[in-house]
Scaffold this motif. Structure first.
Motif, PDB file in Angstrom:
ATOM      1  N   PRO A  20       0.703  -1.212   0.141  1.00 34.09           N
ATOM      2  CA  PRO A  20       0.058   0.002  -0.008  1.00 34.09           C
ATOM      3  C   PRO A  20       0.782   1.223  -0.026  1.00 34.09           C
ATOM      4  O   PRO A  20       0.261   2.458  -0.366  1.00 34.09           O
ATOM      5  N   ALA A  21       2.174   1.242   0.161  1.00 41.21           N
ATOM      6  CA  ALA A  21       2.899   2.338   0.237  1.00 41.21           C
ATOM      7  C   ALA A  21       3.548   2.677  -0.896  1.00 41.21           C
ATOM      8  O   ALA A  21       4.162   3.812  -1.136  1.00 41.21           O
ATOM      9  N   VAL A  22       3.721   1.694  -1.720  1.00 40.73           N
ATOM     10  CA  VAL A  22       4.612   1.772  -2.974  1.00 40.73           C
ATOM     11  C   VAL A  22       3.637   2.381  -4.329  1.00 40.73           C
ATOM     12  O   VAL A  22       2.722   1.966  -4.436  1.00 40.73           O
ATOM     13  N   PHE A  23       4.374   3.733  -4.785  1.00 37.83           N
ATOM     14  CA  PHE A  23       3.830   4.190  -5.901  1.00 37.83           C
ATOM     15  C   PHE A  23       4.358   3.761  -7.474  1.00 37.83           C
ATOM     16  O   PHE A  23       3.720   3.476  -8.308  1.00 37.83           O
ATOM     17  N   GLU A  24       5.645   3.544  -7.300  1.00 37.56           N
ATOM     18  CA  GLU A  24       6.391   3.009  -8.316  1.00 37.56           C
ATOM     19  C   GLU A  24       7.641   2.213  -7.917  1.00 37.56           C
ATOM     20  O   GLU A  24       8.169   2.411  -6.891  1.00 37.56           O
ATOM     21  N   ALA A  25       7.602   1.230  -8.757  1.00 36.16           N
ATOM     22  CA  ALA A  25       8.804   0.204  -8.454  1.00 36.16           C
ATOM     23  C   ALA A  25       9.722  -0.445  -9.624  1.00 36.16           C
ATOM     24  O   ALA A  25       8.973  -0.487 -10.670  1.00 36.16           O
ATOM     25  N   GLY A  26      10.935  -0.654  -9.457  1.00 33.29           N
ATOM     26  CA  GLY A  26      11.515  -1.269 -10.601  1.00 33.29           C
ATOM     27  C   GLY A  26      12.736  -2.251  -9.928  1.00 33.29           C
ATOM     28  O   GLY A  26      13.213  -1.973  -8.857  1.00 33.29           O
ATOM     29  N   VAL A  27      12.582  -3.395 -10.580  1.00 37.92           N
ATOM     30  CA  VAL A  27      13.610  -4.360 -10.068  1.00 37.92           C
ATOM     31  C   VAL A  27      14.642  -4.695 -11.098  1.00 37.92           C
ATOM     32  O   VAL A  27      14.509  -4.896 -12.231  1.00 37.92           O
ATOM     33  N   VAL A  28      16.116  -4.916 -10.691  1.00 41.69           N
ATOM     34  CA  VAL A  28      16.917  -5.311 -11.363  1.00 41.69           C
ATOM     35  C   VAL A  28      18.047  -6.380 -10.707  1.00 41.69           C
ATOM     36  O   VAL A  28      17.959  -6.265  -9.374  1.00 41.69           O
ATOM     37  N   GLY A  29      18.856  -6.991 -11.357  1.00 41.74           N
ATOM     38  CA  GLY A  29      19.904  -7.701 -10.689  1.00 41.74           C
ATOM     39  C   GLY A  29      21.047  -6.915 -10.560  1.00 41.74           C
ATOM     40  O   GLY A  29      21.666  -6.080 -11.074  1.00 41.74           O
ATOM     41  N   LYS A  30      21.444  -7.151  -9.028  1.00 40.47           N
ATOM     42  CA  LYS A  30      22.577  -6.458  -8.464  1.00 40.47           C
ATOM     43  C   LYS A  30      23.873  -7.554  -8.444  1.00 40.47           C
ATOM     44  O   LYS A  30      23.782  -8.599  -8.105  1.00 40.47           O
ATOM     45  N   PRO A  31      24.979  -6.938  -9.038  1.00 38.49           N
ATOM     46  CA  PRO A  31      26.170  -8.056  -9.021  1.00 38.49           C
ATOM     47  C   PRO A  31      26.414  -8.652  -7.779  1.00 38.49           C
ATOM     48  O   PRO A  31      26.590  -7.992  -6.740  1.00 38.49           O
TER      49      PRO A  31
ATOM     50  N   LEU B 123       8.003   5.751  -2.986  1.00 44.72           N
ATOM     51  CA  LEU B 123       6.755   5.706  -1.842  1.00 44.72           C
ATOM     52  C   LEU B 123       5.767   6.741  -2.218  1.00 44.72           C
ATOM     53  O   LEU B 123       6.134   7.796  -3.089  1.00 44.72           O
ATOM     54  N   LYS B 124       4.428   6.329  -1.841  1.00 47.18           N
ATOM     55  CA  LYS B 124       3.261   7.502  -2.167  1.00 47.18           C
ATOM     56  C   LYS B 124       3.917   8.399  -1.012  1.00 47.18           C
ATOM     57  O   LYS B 124       4.598   8.461   0.057  1.00 47.18           O
ATOM     58  N   GLU B 125       3.565   9.831  -1.133  1.00 44.05           N
ATOM     59  CA  GLU B 125       3.628  11.134  -0.360  1.00 44.05           C
ATOM     60  C   GLU B 125       3.452  10.762   1.055  1.00 44.05           C
ATOM     61  O   GLU B 125       4.013  11.260   1.922  1.00 44.05           O
TER      62      GLU B 125
END
Length: 550
Positions: A470-481, A495-497
């Protein structure tokens, strides 16, 4: 059957140009374009396009030439989608949200005969041409034609005053100069496979590529848009889709085919969208995921009538679909890309789905579905063996297409073109599974798939869980070495304001309750996410950020 022959009576090469010709007769006195207080009818739009094409012809624009256009969703850019091909030339609408160095790369590739530029983007164009002056030898610079403001209610930005006094030929002057031209004949394609447009990819996985589309492909994709959006005669279309993106997802031609009305605009926000829908009785609009999120988070009351909205690219999250439907929109989610001018698949909606709770309906509507009726085939294949994957919802392969609406190839890039069509299928670079009912579900772009130890992780699956917080407005996931596993999951979250106090541990614990441990983010970074101008997440930028964190 030797006496049965192909001739001009039973065969005419398919071309979207015919949509405008017909509209001028069938819908001649209906309003074709609204731009502020400026209105045109279909008869006037056709006449303006013919005059402009005649003027271009007198400027030696003809078969095979490329004419580029840089501007927002204004009447002039709409008209150019017909007028340029009416000379036999090829239109290339350019992204107004890129910087001058990116634009310079595209202009160098295209070498356009002419460059139409909206006054608000003149400095961008001039800066790009100056870069080419300093870096290119032998580059033939295009003549710049300036498109001035035509909305009587609007004022031109004074920032460009010095440039505007530089003596450029103007768009309207070309039409005025052709006022008495009567000898111009529209140039029809000799072959349906002749090039109609060159559009550029979004650049989410690297440098944008010039994608070439034929008269046949644009014509058939237009019909596909009409069918999969269930568009009726004389629709009212609100231009929230950029015309430079896949030629406006082919709605440029679809609205002419149906004698509809184009509501043109320079910029918009959620309030503008809702106000325009009510004012003009809008029936259709479109937009990528950020547009849907803007609407869903607008706190607007439900519309008094239903409006069809189509989205593409990243599947909208279920809660966004749910809110969109609550507000009175009927959502169609199509999956596609620049290489097929927008739609390739659509999720086939079935009557029994309507009896499900809205939350469950939303989950179905976010899937990718099957090829639309004018795309010959879609499959998910092992890219090495070219064998189809089983319909088990688990085995990951590459999405591939075959059909008449697929691109001709990449402009001046024979190696990439050959690779894209290897094995007689178009290779998308998207990884997906196939469910028991045949529907595909895209899991990731090939470069985005995270390989952690012996596990393959779909970033889209992890993002789906993040978006449900409920707190997330945008999200992006990638691999970290990672030295031990190769890669681990790294989440970037905005996060949402009203939820700024939410911490990384809370997000990680939330994911742990919904995902296998190997898919749980090992790191959460709170950051504004980078998007392309067409609303796609820039995973390449996120990967660089993750690499620096490693």
């Amino acid at each position: 059957m030797e006496h049965l022959v192909q001739n001009s009576a039973n065969y005419v090469p398919l071309s979207p140009i015919s949509f405008l010709q017909r509209a001028s007769i069938v819908y001649g006195e209906r309003v074709s374009i609204v731009y502020g207080s400026l209105n045109y009818t279909w008869k006037q739009t056709y006449e303006r396009c013919c005059k402009l094409a005649s003027a271009l012809n007198r400027m030696n624009v003809s078969n095979g030439h490329i004419v580029a256009a840089l501007g927002p969703n204004i009447p002039e850019l709409y008209e150019l989608h017909f007028a340029i091909p009416m000379t036999g030339a090829i239109i290339s609408p350019l992204n107004i949200c890129q910087d001058s160095s990116e634009l310079a790369v595209q202009l160098k590739l295209l070498e356009p005969k002419l460059l139409f530029v909206d006054y608000g983007y003149l400095k961008l164009a001039v800066d790009a041409l100056e870069i080419l002056t300093k870096t290119c030898t032998g580059f033939e610079f295009p003549e710049v034609v300036l498109m001035l403001e035509t909305n009587p209610e609007a004022k031109m930005d004074a920032d460009n005053d010095d440039l505007l006094r530089s003596g450029y030929r103007t768009y309207q002057s070309l039409i005025d100069d052709a006022e008495n031209d009567s000898g111009f004949e529209i140039v029809r394609p000799k072959s349906e496979f002749d090039a109609y447009s060159i559009v550029f990819t979004s650049g989410t996985t690297g440098e944008p590529k010039g994608v070439v589309h034929s008269h046949r492909g644009t014509y058939l994709t237009t019909l596909a848009e009409i069918i999969l959006n269930e568009m009726k005669a004389m629709p009212v279309f609100l231009w929230t889709v950029p015309m430079y993106h896949c030629n406006g997802w082919c709605f440029t031609w679809a609205i002419a085919a149906l004698g509809g009305t184009n509501i043109c605009l320079r910029k918009y926000d959620a309030k503008f969208i809702f106000d325009a829908i009510i004012k003009y009785n809008v029936t259709n609009l479109g937009g990528a995921t950020p547009v849907l999120s803007m609407i869903a988070n607008s706190n607007h009351k439900p519309l008094p009538f239903k409006v069809n909205i189509i989205t593409g690219g990243t599947p909208p999250q279920a809660h966004v679909v749910y809110k969109i439907e609550e507000l009175g929109f009927i959502l169609t989610h199509s999956y596609g890309m620049s290489e097929m001018l927008g739609p390739g698949t659509v999720y086939p909606w079935r009557p029994e789905y309507g009896t499900l709770p809205l939350q469950e309906q939303a989950i179905f509507k976010a899937l990718h579905g099957l090829n639309h009726m004018l795309m010959e085939a879609v499959d998910v294949k092992d890219p090495e063996t070219m064998e189809s994957v089983p319909f088990d919802g688990l085995t990951i392969g590459e999405v591939m297409f075959r059909g008449n609406t697929v691109t001709k190839g990449y402009y001046k890039n024979p190696e990439r073109t050959r690779a894209a069509f290897e094995g007689g299928w178009y290779h998308t670079g998207d990884m997906a599974v196939r469910h028991p009912d045949g529907n595909i579900e895209v899991k990731d772009r090939k470069p985005d798939l995270i390989v952690s130890g012996d596990k393959q992780i779909s970033t889209m699956d992890v993002e789906g869980v993040l978006f449900s917080h409920p707190a997330v407005f945008e999200a992006g996931v990638v691999g970290k070495p990672d030295e031990e596993l190769g890669q681990t999951v790294c989440a970037f979250v905005r996060l949402k304001e009203e939820c700024k106090a939410t911490g990384a541990d809370e997000i990680i614990d939330y994911c742990r309750g919904k995902l296998p441990e190997y898919m749980v983010p090992k790191m959460v970074v709170f950051e504004n996410l980078p998007f392309t101008s067409t609303g796609k997440l820039k995973k390449t930028a996120l990967r660089e950020m993750a690499k620096s964190l490693a």
